[in-house]
Motif scaffolding. Sequence first.
Motif, mmCIF file in Angstrom:
data_model
loop_
_atom_site.group_PDB
_atom_site.id
_atom_site.type_symbol
_atom_site.label_atom_id
_atom_site.label_comp_id
_atom_site.label_asym_id
_atom_site.label_seq_id
_atom_site.Cartn_x
_atom_site.Cartn_y
_atom_site.Cartn_z
ATOM 1 N N GLY A 33 0.841 -1.193 0.000
ATOM 2 C CA GLY A 33 0.000 0.000 0.000
ATOM 3 C C GLY A 33 0.870 1.235 0.000
ATOM 4 N N GLU A 34 0.338 2.335 -0.526
ATOM 5 C CA GLU A 34 1.110 3.570 -0.580
ATOM 6 C C GLU A 34 0.231 4.741 -0.197
ATOM 7 O OE1 GLU A 34 1.673 3.283 -5.138
ATOM 8 O OE2 GLU A 34 1.253 5.396 -4.754
ATOM 9 N N ALA A 35 0.868 5.805 0.206
ATOM 10 C CA ALA A 35 0.128 7.003 0.625
ATOM 11 C C ALA A 35 1.056 8.201 0.538
ATOM 12 C CB ALA A 35 -0.345 6.837 2.073
ATOM 13 N N SER A 36 0.448 9.395 0.466
ATOM 14 C CA SER A 36 1.221 10.611 0.721
ATOM 15 C C SER A 36 1.253 10.787 2.242
ATOM 16 C CB SER A 36 0.564 11.821 0.060
ATOM 17 O OG SER A 36 -0.683 12.078 0.689
ATOM 18 N N TRP A 37 2.116 11.675 2.728
ATOM 19 C CA TRP A 37 2.124 11.920 4.182
ATOM 20 C C TRP A 37 0.756 12.425 4.625
ATOM 21 C CZ3 TRP A 37 5.654 9.702 6.946
ATOM 22 C CH2 TRP A 37 6.961 9.556 6.470
ATOM 23 N N TYR A 38 0.123 13.243 3.785
ATOM 24 C CA TYR A 38 -1.221 13.762 4.091
ATOM 25 C C TYR A 38 -2.230 12.607 4.220
ATOM 26 C CZ TYR A 38 -5.841 15.453 2.686
ATOM 27 O OH TYR A 38 -7.186 15.673 2.592
ATOM 28 N N GLU A 39 -2.210 11.710 3.244
ATOM 29 C CA GLU A 39 -3.150 10.568 3.292
ATOM 30 C C GLU A 39 -2.854 9.673 4.494
ATOM 31 O OE1 GLU A 39 -3.758 10.255 -1.574
ATOM 32 O OE2 GLU A 39 -2.261 9.005 -0.570
ATOM 33 N N PHE A 40 -1.562 9.488 4.780
ATOM 34 C CA PHE A 40 -1.193 8.643 5.916
ATOM 35 C C PHE A 40 -1.666 9.282 7.226
ATOM 36 C CE2 PHE A 40 2.498 6.735 8.523
ATOM 37 C CZ PHE A 40 1.750 5.611 8.855
ATOM 38 N N ALA A 41 -1.510 10.591 7.342
ATOM 39 C CA ALA A 41 -1.976 11.278 8.562
ATOM 40 C C ALA A 41 -3.483 11.071 8.736
ATOM 41 C CB ALA A 41 -1.641 12.767 8.477
ATOM 42 N N ARG A 42 -4.219 11.141 7.637
ATOM 43 C CA ARG A 42 -5.670 10.900 7.713
ATOM 44 C C ARG A 42 -5.954 9.474 8.194
ATOM 45 N NH1 ARG A 42 -9.345 14.256 4.745
ATOM 46 N NH2 ARG A 42 -10.606 12.371 4.392
#
Length: 281
Positions: A208-217
């Motif tokens: 799975g992958e995310a931006s830092w913004y998506e990960f924070a969410r």
Amino acid sequence: MKVLVTGAAGQLGRDVAERFAASGHEIVAASRQDLDISQRGQVLGVVGAVQPDTVVNCAAYTAVDACETDAERAYGVNAWAVRHLAEATRRFGGHLCHVSTDYVFSGEKAEPYHEWDRPDPRSVYGASKRAGEQEAGHDATVVRTSWLCGRHGTNMVGTVLRLAAEGGSLRFVSDQRGSPSFTPDVATVIERLCVDRRPGLYHVTNQGEASWYEFAREVMVAAGLDPERVEPITTAELVPPRAAPRPANSVLENRALALADIARPGDYRAPLARLVSELIN
Ligand SMILES: NC(=O)c1ccc[n+]([C@@H]2O[C@H](COP(=O)([O-])OP(=O)(O)OC[C@H]3O[C@@H](n4cnc5c(N)ncnc54)[C@H](OP(=O)(O)O)[C@@H]3O)[C@@H](O)[C@H]2O)c1
């Protein structure tokens, strides 16, 4: 096996030592106070005295921005020291497993990076870690991981929970993507690679992958908090700006693990939920 873990007081080192111990291996857990890996005499002395079957090097100078102004220390710990560990394990017959980073890549590739993509680090930290990979030698296992989160370290999960509890602003960049990876899962694969004494380079991340913004969410969701409190910003908007450039894309495909038929760490959301519940309860 007898396993020497260096950097054993660090985020990954503690969980690696715990993982091997839980499987019944004999552990010598060496913190920086016990063994400064940049000192050749100390490395040869300790490895010679312990005679480990495996050395797992979890020690590193990980202050990414500080490395920009202290290249000597970055190379001393992240590259030069690995030469000593490689020499010592060769001399005393042990296997070296060295840990490296996604920051060896420039981030310009649109797709995930696999083990045969060309490293092109843009920061001193990334360049020093790339040099460390080369120092480990052909017989070593080199494990590249990314965006590490564990119980024992300063990481994104702890930061988001702290900022959320303080009621502070939750602004995270949406233009850097990676694979959040959890130390117990990475430690499990490290153990397997060491038991098999597998040489070569392995990308070891949760899927799975995310931006830092998506990960924070995702962290907010896992904590039962409102993800709408998190705001996206760009890297250019960070105040103060970071000294070290970060790759825009550092998602790592675990291609070598797939080829080796070794189970890859699962989707990051399950270990994220476990870690959040450990940290808030
Ligand atoms: N954190 C991440 O997001 C991330 C991502 C990708 C790859 N990695 C890699 O994963 C590995 C583990 O990272 P981590 O998050 O566990 O880092 P960490 O928590 O900073 O742990 C590193 C440990 O190494 C120790 N150390 C520093 N210099 C040393 C020396 N000269 N001799 C012996 N020990 C020394 C540090 O001790 P002091 O604290 O006393 O200095 C610290 O306990 C590193 O190779 C890192 O490059 C990390």
